[in-house]
Design a protein around this motif. Structure first.
Motif, PDB file in Angstrom:
ATOM      1  N   ARG A 165       2.463  11.266   9.399  1.00  0.00           N
ATOM      2  CA  ARG A 165       2.411  12.468   8.730  1.00  0.00           C
ATOM      3  C   ARG A 165       2.979  12.381   7.094  1.00  0.00           C
ATOM      4  N   VAL A 166       3.769  11.464   7.012  1.00  0.00           N
ATOM      5  CA  VAL A 166       4.420  10.903   5.564  1.00  0.00           C
ATOM      6  C   VAL A 166       3.034  10.599   4.971  1.00  0.00           C
ATOM      7  N   ARG A 167       2.244   9.534   5.284  1.00  0.00           N
ATOM      8  CA  ARG A 167       1.253   9.146   4.583  1.00  0.00           C
ATOM      9  C   ARG A 167       0.107  10.165   4.474  1.00  0.00           C
ATOM     10  N   GLY A 168      -0.043  10.857   5.304  1.00  0.00           N
ATOM     11  CA  GLY A 168      -1.047  11.849   5.180  1.00  0.00           C
ATOM     12  C   GLY A 168      -0.740  12.957   4.180  1.00  0.00           C
ATOM     13  N   LYS A 169       0.411  13.548   4.043  1.00  0.00           N
ATOM     14  CA  LYS A 169       1.158  14.375   2.961  1.00  0.00           C
ATOM     15  C   LYS A 169       0.993  13.580   1.596  1.00  0.00           C
TER      16      LYS A 169
ATOM     17  N   ILE B 110      12.337   8.821  -0.064  1.00  0.00           N
ATOM     18  CA  ILE B 110      11.282   8.137  -0.843  1.00  0.00           C
ATOM     19  C   ILE B 110      11.735   6.618  -1.442  1.00  0.00           C
ATOM     20  N   THR B 111      12.898   7.010  -1.713  1.00  0.00           N
ATOM     21  CA  THR B 111      13.618   5.446  -2.366  1.00  0.00           C
ATOM     22  C   THR B 111      13.580   4.386  -1.253  1.00  0.00           C
ATOM     23  N   GLN B 112      13.930   4.977  -0.028  1.00  0.00           N
ATOM     24  CA  GLN B 112      14.200   4.101   1.200  1.00  0.00           C
ATOM     25  C   GLN B 112      12.857   3.562   1.557  1.00  0.00           C
ATOM     26  N   MET B 113      11.828   4.292   1.558  1.00  0.00           N
ATOM     27  CA  MET B 113      10.672   3.921   1.934  1.00  0.00           C
ATOM     28  C   MET B 113       9.907   2.734   1.064  1.00  0.00           C
ATOM     29  N   LYS B 114      10.186   3.055  -0.325  1.00  0.00           N
ATOM     30  CA  LYS B 114       9.696   2.189  -1.538  1.00  0.00           C
ATOM     31  C   LYS B 114      10.235   0.780  -1.186  1.00  0.00           C
TER      32      LYS B 114
ATOM     33  N   GLU C 288       0.915  -1.178   0.086  1.00  0.00           N
ATOM     34  CA  GLU C 288       0.061  -0.081   0.111  1.00  0.00           C
ATOM     35  C   GLU C 288       0.652   1.312  -0.006  1.00  0.00           C
ATOM     36  N   LEU C 289       1.996   1.075   0.621  1.00  0.00           N
ATOM     37  CA  LEU C 289       2.865   2.458   0.811  1.00  0.00           C
ATOM     38  C   LEU C 289       3.613   2.533  -0.676  1.00  0.00           C
ATOM     39  N   VAL C 290       4.048   1.625  -1.269  1.00  0.00           N
ATOM     40  CA  VAL C 290       4.416   1.602  -2.483  1.00  0.00           C
ATOM     41  C   VAL C 290       3.658   2.062  -3.516  1.00  0.00           C
ATOM     42  N   GLU C 291       2.341   1.709  -3.268  1.00  0.00           N
ATOM     43  CA  GLU C 291       1.194   2.389  -4.355  1.00  0.00           C
ATOM     44  C   GLU C 291       1.044   3.791  -4.096  1.00  0.00           C
ATOM     45  N   LEU C 292       0.942   4.235  -2.720  1.00  0.00           N
ATOM     46  CA  LEU C 292       0.809   5.493  -2.534  1.00  0.00           C
ATOM     47  C   LEU C 292       1.814   6.502  -2.860  1.00  0.00           C
ATOM     48  N   LEU C 293       3.181   5.738  -2.760  1.00  0.00           N
ATOM     49  CA  LEU C 293       4.422   6.670  -3.271  1.00  0.00           C
ATOM     50  C   LEU C 293       4.476   6.612  -4.734  1.00  0.00           C
ATOM     51  N   ASP C 294       4.112   5.544  -5.633  1.00  0.00           N
ATOM     52  CA  ASP C 294       4.028   5.829  -7.046  1.00  0.00           C
ATOM     53  C   ASP C 294       2.765   6.538  -7.552  1.00  0.00           C
ATOM     54  N   GLU C 295       1.802   6.596  -6.914  1.00  0.00           N
ATOM     55  CA  GLU C 295       0.651   7.439  -7.292  1.00  0.00           C
ATOM     56  C   GLU C 295       1.118   8.785  -7.142  1.00  0.00           C
ATOM     57  N   ALA C 296       1.481   9.317  -5.948  1.00  0.00           N
ATOM     58  CA  ALA C 296       1.949  10.733  -5.696  1.00  0.00           C
ATOM     59  C   ALA C 296       3.158  11.046  -6.289  1.00  0.00           C
TER      60      ALA C 296
ATOM     61  N   GLY D 255      11.224  -0.325   1.931  1.00  0.00           N
ATOM     62  CA  GLY D 255      10.948  -1.056   2.979  1.00  0.00           C
ATOM     63  C   GLY D 255      12.099  -0.691   3.944  1.00  0.00           C
ATOM     64  N   LYS D 256      13.087   0.173   3.726  1.00  0.00           N
ATOM     65  CA  LYS D 256      14.197   0.625   4.609  1.00  0.00           C
ATOM     66  C   LYS D 256      13.885   1.716   5.435  1.00  0.00           C
ATOM     67  N   ARG D 257      12.844   2.368   5.335  1.00  0.00           N
ATOM     68  CA  ARG D 257      12.289   3.463   6.131  1.00  0.00           C
ATOM     69  C   ARG D 257      11.066   3.581   6.363  1.00  0.00           C
ATOM     70  N   PRO D 258      10.516   3.533   7.541  1.00  0.00           N
ATOM     71  CA  PRO D 258       9.019   3.656   7.954  1.00  0.00           C
ATOM     72  C   PRO D 258       8.568   5.011   7.269  1.00  0.00           C
TER      73      PRO D 258
END
Length: 108
Positions: free
Chosen positions: A48-52, A35-39, A6-14, A41-44
């Motif tokens: 706040r990040v997900r809200g943005k 951004i790269t680290q979140m995609k 879900e996080l990767v999808e959010l990041l890709d869409e944004a 899975g190395k950074r939570p």
């Protein structure tokens, strides 16, 4: 908390809305490497990040941030935090994303 997929999808869409990952990072006020680290899975990604990310995707900020907080609280091991999550989820159900736009568009 959002799953890794879900996080990767959010990041890709944004990123698509922003145009590039670099522009997304700029809009969010974080280094592109985050951004790269979140995609990867190395950074939570905290609420706040997900809200943005959700705001960049067009969600109402109130809804976006409360939804992200509810996700984090729901995944807690503490009962009081789970109860808080249930309260946030009830508020979200009462005021679905876009409610303000619909209300403001109705002439009086």
């Amino acid at each position: 908390m959002a799953t890794a997929n879900e996080l990767v999808e959010l990041l890709d869409e944004a990123s698509a809305v922003a145009g590039t990952q670099a522009r997304l990072a700029e809009l969010m006020g974080i280094p592109k490497s985050h951004i790269t680290q979140m995609k990867q899975g190395k950074r939570p990604a905290n609420w706040r990040v997900r809200g943005k990310l959700r705001v960049i995707l067009g969600q109402d900020p109130s809804h976006a941030f409360v939804a992200a907080m509810a996700e984090d609280l729901a995944s807690s091991e503490h009962e009081d935090e789970k109860k808080a999550a249930a309260g946030f989820e009830a508020m979200l159900a009462a005021f679905p994303d876009g409610w303000r736009k619909r209300r403001d568009s109705n002439p009086r």
